[in-house]
Write a protein that holds these residues in place. Structure first.
Motif, PDB file in Angstrom:
ATOM      1  N   VAL A  93      17.229  -2.714  52.408  1.00 17.15           N
ATOM      2  CA  VAL A  93      17.657  -1.624  51.532  1.00 17.15           C
ATOM      3  C   VAL A  93      18.531  -0.645  52.312  1.00 17.15           C
ATOM      4  CG1 VAL A  93      16.834   0.378  50.223  1.00 17.15           C
ATOM      5  CG2 VAL A  93      15.676  -1.817  50.002  1.00 17.15           C
ATOM      6  N   ALA A  94      18.205  -0.449  53.591  1.00 19.24           N
ATOM      7  CA  ALA A  94      18.968   0.474  54.440  1.00 19.24           C
ATOM      8  C   ALA A  94      20.043  -0.241  55.238  1.00 19.24           C
ATOM      9  CB  ALA A  94      18.024   1.206  55.395  1.00 19.24           C
ATOM     10  N   GLY A  95      20.248  -1.532  54.953  1.00 19.65           N
ATOM     11  CA  GLY A  95      21.189  -2.303  55.752  1.00 19.65           C
ATOM     12  C   GLY A  95      22.637  -2.054  55.430  1.00 19.65           C
ATOM     13  N   ARG A  96      22.916  -1.557  54.230  1.00 25.09           N
ATOM     14  CA  ARG A  96      24.314  -1.382  53.816  1.00 25.09           C
ATOM     15  C   ARG A  96      24.568   0.056  53.402  1.00 25.09           C
ATOM     16  NH1 ARG A  96      27.473  -6.083  51.561  1.00 25.09           N
ATOM     17  NH2 ARG A  96      26.412  -7.953  52.278  1.00 25.09           N
ATOM     18  N   GLY A  97      25.677   0.571  53.873  1.00 27.51           N
ATOM     19  CA  GLY A  97      26.185   1.839  53.374  1.00 27.51           C
ATOM     20  C   GLY A  97      25.491   3.072  53.879  1.00 27.51           C
ATOM     21  N   ILE A  98      24.315   2.952  54.512  1.00 23.23           N
ATOM     22  CA  ILE A  98      23.590   4.127  54.981  1.00 23.23           C
ATOM     23  C   ILE A  98      24.266   4.640  56.249  1.00 23.23           C
ATOM     24  CG2 ILE A  98      21.376   5.025  55.748  1.00 23.23           C
ATOM     25  CD1 ILE A  98      21.533   4.151  52.808  1.00 23.23           C
ATOM     26  N   ASP A  99      24.685   5.878  56.215  1.00 20.10           N
ATOM     27  CA  ASP A  99      25.390   6.462  57.354  1.00 20.10           C
ATOM     28  C   ASP A  99      24.533   7.552  57.971  1.00 20.10           C
ATOM     29  OD1 ASP A  99      27.251   7.165  59.220  1.00 20.10           O
ATOM     30  OD2 ASP A  99      28.467   8.380  57.861  1.00 20.10           O
ATOM     31  N   VAL A 100      23.870   7.233  59.056  1.00 18.77           N
ATOM     32  CA  VAL A 100      23.121   8.206  59.847  1.00 18.77           C
ATOM     33  C   VAL A 100      23.884   8.379  61.150  1.00 18.77           C
ATOM     34  CG1 VAL A 100      20.927   8.764  60.951  1.00 18.77           C
ATOM     35  CG2 VAL A 100      20.959   7.482  58.795  1.00 18.77           C
ATOM     36  N   LYS A 101      24.282   9.583  61.448  1.00 20.81           N
ATOM     37  CA  LYS A 101      25.146   9.827  62.595  1.00 20.81           C
ATOM     38  C   LYS A 101      24.415   9.550  63.907  1.00 20.81           C
ATOM     39  CE  LYS A 101      28.116  13.242  60.367  1.00 20.81           C
ATOM     40  NZ  LYS A 101      28.632  14.625  60.398  1.00 20.81           N
TER      41      LYS A 101
END
Length: 586
Positions: free
Chosen positions: A488-496
Motif C-alpha cells: 500500500v505504501a509502495g507507490r507514490g508515498i513521498d516521505v522526505k
C-alpha cells in the motif's frame, strides 16, 4: 739419418719460416674487435680525398640549387637547409604575386581564422552558453546529460533553469518560495510541452518529481480560464487528477495546495475511507482542481455529487498502478464523462503551438504519467490522447542510480528477524521503511520491534483511512522512526529523506520491488535498499539480477549471480525444460 746427413740439409731460419707458412700457414694476427658500447665514430679519411668543389666558385651555384631540391646534402645542417629552402620558395612566390593575389590570400587567411574561432566558440559546453546561442548539438548534449529522450513531432526544447522557463512571474515566485532550486529532468522536458497545450505521456522513475511537472502547467492552463463563480461552479472543476491510492491523492493535494492557494485556486480531494457527505461539503463553493481515486470519483458521478461539464485538463498519475488495481473500467467511464466540445483535432496544425497561441485556442489536454508502460496503459493512451509527446527519463521500469541495492539470502525466519534488528541498530538515520507482503506479518513484526524499544508504526490495507494518515504523519514529523508497511505504501508515498528501505519479504514481482526501493534515493539524494531473499523468491531472481547489474553503484553478490533460478527468465522454454527435467528426476 746421421749427423752428416743433417748438416747437408741445414736450413736457414727464413727457409724454415717459408716451409712452415707453406704447409702450416702463417701466424694469424689478432684482429682488433670494436666494442659494441663504444659510441665514438672513427671517421678516418684523408682531406685530400674530398671530391667536393664547394670552394670552387664555378660550382657554388649548382650546390645552392640542390639545397632546394627534394634531397639533402651530407655534411650540412638539415635545419639550415630547410630554412634556406623555405626562404627560397617564399622569395619565389613573393616575386610571382601581384597586389590582387596578396589581397585574396589575406581574405582566405582571415576566413580560415574566423572559422577556427567559430569552431572554438561552439565547442563550449551548454552550461557556458547563453540561451540564444544554444545550437541543436547543445540541446542534444543537454538531453544526454539529464538522460532525457523524447518522441513525437514539434517537441520544444527543455528548460535549462527556472529563469529561462517563460513561466508567469507569480508562479515563478511561488516556485522560489517553496524552495525548488533546479527543475528535475522530468520537469525540464514535460513543463514546456504541457504549456504548449500538448498531450503528453511521461515515463519516469519513482521519485523523479512528476507531481510538480503536471501541477505547474495545470495552473498556467487554469489561469487562462474564467474564474470559478456562482454562475459556473455547479459545472464542476476545470482540472481533474486521478491517482490509484488514497495516500497518493492526499500527497498530490498537499503539493497542489502549495501552488494553488497563493493563486486563489481551490483544491478538493475525493478518496475512499472518508464520508461522502464531508467531501460534498468541500465542493459547495466549487473547485478549480479535483484529485480523486477512480472508485470514489465514479461513485460521486453516479450520485450526481459532481459533474465534469467544464473539465478540460486531465492528469492520470501512476496509470500503470490504476490498471493493475482493476480501475481500467472506472477510468474509461470517467474520461467518457468529459466534454467533447474542445477535443483536439487529429491534424498537424493542432500540434503547432504558435498557431494555437495566435488563435487563442485551448484544447482539452490529457496528461499521463507512469513508471512503466504495460499494454493496457498504451491502449488507454491511444484511446484518449491526441498525438501525444512521449518523454522518457532514464531507463523505463528501472530504479534510480542513487539507490544502492543490497541482497542477502536468509531462509530461517529467526535469523531474518535477528538480521533486521542488527541493521536497525546500525548508523542509518530515520526515517526507515520496512516492507512485508502480508498484513499479519506486518503486525507481528511491529509487536516484536516495539518490545525492543524501536519507535515504529504500521501501514497496511487493514487500517482505516484515519489510521493510515496518522501513521504517515507520525513518520513525516519524526514522531516515529520506522514504518512497517505492505505494498500500500509502495507507490507514490513521498516521505522526505528516507535513508533505508528493507524488503523483509521480497516483492512478488519486479515492478513492486522497483516502487518499494523508490521510496529512498529521491530528489537526487542517495539511499540504500536491503532485500532478504529465500527459496520462495525464485520467480523474481532473474529480473532482480538484471536490475542490480544495471545499477552503477550496486554489487551483484555471487549467491544471486550463480543461483540456478537467476540464469533464465521464468516462463522461457529453457526454464520449462529444466523444470521438467527436475520433475522427471524426482
Amino acid at each position: 739419418m746421421n749427423e752428416d746427413s743433417n748438416s747437408e740439409f741445414h736450413l736457414t731460419p727464413k727457409e724454415i719460416q717459408a716451409i712452415r707458412e707453406r704447409f702450416m700457414g702463417g701466424e694469424r694476427k689478432k684482429r682488433k674487435i670494436r666494442r659494441l658500447n663504444e659510441k665514438k665514430f672513427v671517421f678516418e679519411w684523408d682531406a685530400s680525398e674530398d671530391t667536393s668543389h664547394d670552394i670552387n666558385p664555378l660550382y657554388a651555384h649548382k650546390h645552392d640549387a640542390l639545397l632546394f631540391g627534394r634531397g639533402m646534402i651530407a655534411g650540412i645542417d638539415v635545419k639550415e637547409q630547410k630554412r634556406q629552402r623555405s626562404k627560397f620558395y617564399d622569395d619565389l612566390l613573393e616575386r610571382r604575386r601581384n597586389v590582387e593575389e596578396k589581397d585574396r590570400a589575406g581574405q582566405l587567411l582571415e576566413k580560415q581564422k574566423k572559422k577556427e574561432r567559430k569552431a572554438a566558440w561552439d565547442d563550449r559546453h551548454w552550461t557556458e552558453k547563453p540561451l540564444n546561442e544554444m545550437k541543436e548539438r547543445d540541446w542534444r548534449i543537454f538531453k544526454e546529460d539529464f538522460n532525457i529522450t523524447t518522441k513525437g513531432g514539434n517537441i520544444p526544447n527543455p528548460i535549462r533553469s527556472w529563469k529561462e522557463s517563460n513561466l508567469p512571474k507569480n508562479i515563478l515566485s511561488i516556485i522560489k518560495e517553496i524552495g525548488y532550486d533546479e527543475p528535475t529532468p522530468i520537469q525540464r522536458q514535460a513543463i514546456p510541452i504541457e504549456i504548449e497545450n500538448r498531450d503528453i505521456i511521461g515515463v519516469a522513475e519513482t521519485g523523479s518529481g512528476k507531481t510538480a511537472s503536471f501541477i505547474i502547467p495545470m495552473l498556467v492552463y487554469i489561469s487562462q480560464l474564467p474564474p470559478i463563480t456562482e454562475d459556473n461552479m455547479a459545472d464542476g472543476p476545470y482540472a481533474l487528477i486521478l491517482a490509484p491510492t488514497r495516500e497518493l491523492v492526499q500527497q498530490i493535494e498537499e503539493e497542489a495546495i502549495k501552488f494553488a492557494k497563493p493563486l486563489g485556486f481551490n483544491c478538493v480531494s475525493l478518496v475512499g475511507g472518508h464520508a461522502v457527505e464531508g467531501q460534498a461539503f468541500n465542493l459547495r463553493n466549487g473547485a478549480e482542481i479535483v484529485m480523486a481515486t477512480p472508485g470514489r470519483l465514479k461513485d460521486c458521478l453516479d450520485n450526481r455529487i459532481l459533474v465534469l461539464s467544464q473539465c478540460t485538463y486531465v492528469v492520470m498519475d501512476e496509470a500503470d498502478r490504476m490498471i493493475d488495481m482493476g480501475f481500467e473500467a472506472d477510468v474509461n467511464f470517467i474520461l467518457d464523462q468529459l466534454p467533447v466540445s474542445n477535443i483536439k483535432p487529429d491534424t498537424d496544425e493542432s500540434e503547432n503551438s504558435i498557431t494555437n497561441r495566435v488563435n487563442k485556442t485551448l484544447y482539452r489536454q490529457t496528461v499521463m504519467f507512469s513508471a512503466t508502460m504495460p499494454p493496457a496503459v498504451e491502449r488507454l493512451a491511444r484511446k484518449y490522447l491526441r498525438r501525444p509527446a512521449i518523454v522518457n527519463i532514464g531507463n523505463v521500469g528501472q530504479a534510480v542510480d542513487t539507490v544502492e541495492q543490497i541482497v542477502e539470502f536468509i531462509n530461517d525466519d529467526n535469523r531474518k528477524r535477528a538480521r533486521l534488528i542488527e541493521i536497525l541498530n546500525e548508523d542509518y538515520k530515520p526515517p526507515i521503511m520496512v516492507f512485508v507482503n502480508q498484513k499479519k506479518g506486518c503486525d507481528v513484526l511491529y509487536k516484536a520491534l516495539d518490545k525492543l524499544g524501536f519507535r515504529v508504526t504500521t501501514l497496511h490495507g487493514g487500517k482505516s483511512q484515519e489510521q493510515r494518515e496518522y501513521a504517515l504523519l507520525q513518520l513525516k514529523n519524526r514522531v516515529k522512526d520506522i514504518l512497517i508497511a505492505t505494498d500500500v505504501a509502495g507507490r507514490g508515498i513521498d516521505v522526505k529523506n528516507v535513508s533505508l528501505v528493507i524488503n523483509y519479504d521480497m516483492a512478488k514481482n519486479i515492478e513492486d520491488y522497483t516502487h518499494r526501493i523508490g521510496r529512498t534515493g529521491r530528489a537526487g539524494k542517495n539511499g540504500t535498499a536491503i532485500t532478504f531473499l529465500s527459496n520462495y523468491d525464485t520467480d523474481v531472481l532473474y529480473d532482480l539480477k538484471q536490475m542490480i547489474m544495471k545499477s552503477s553503484i550496486s554489487r551483484l553478490p555471487p549467491e544471486l549471480a550463480n543461483h540456478e533460478a537467476a540464469q533464465t527468465k521464468p516462463g522461457t522454454i529453457k526454464a520449462k525444460r529444466k523444470f521438467e527435467e527436475t520433475i522427471h528426476i524426482i
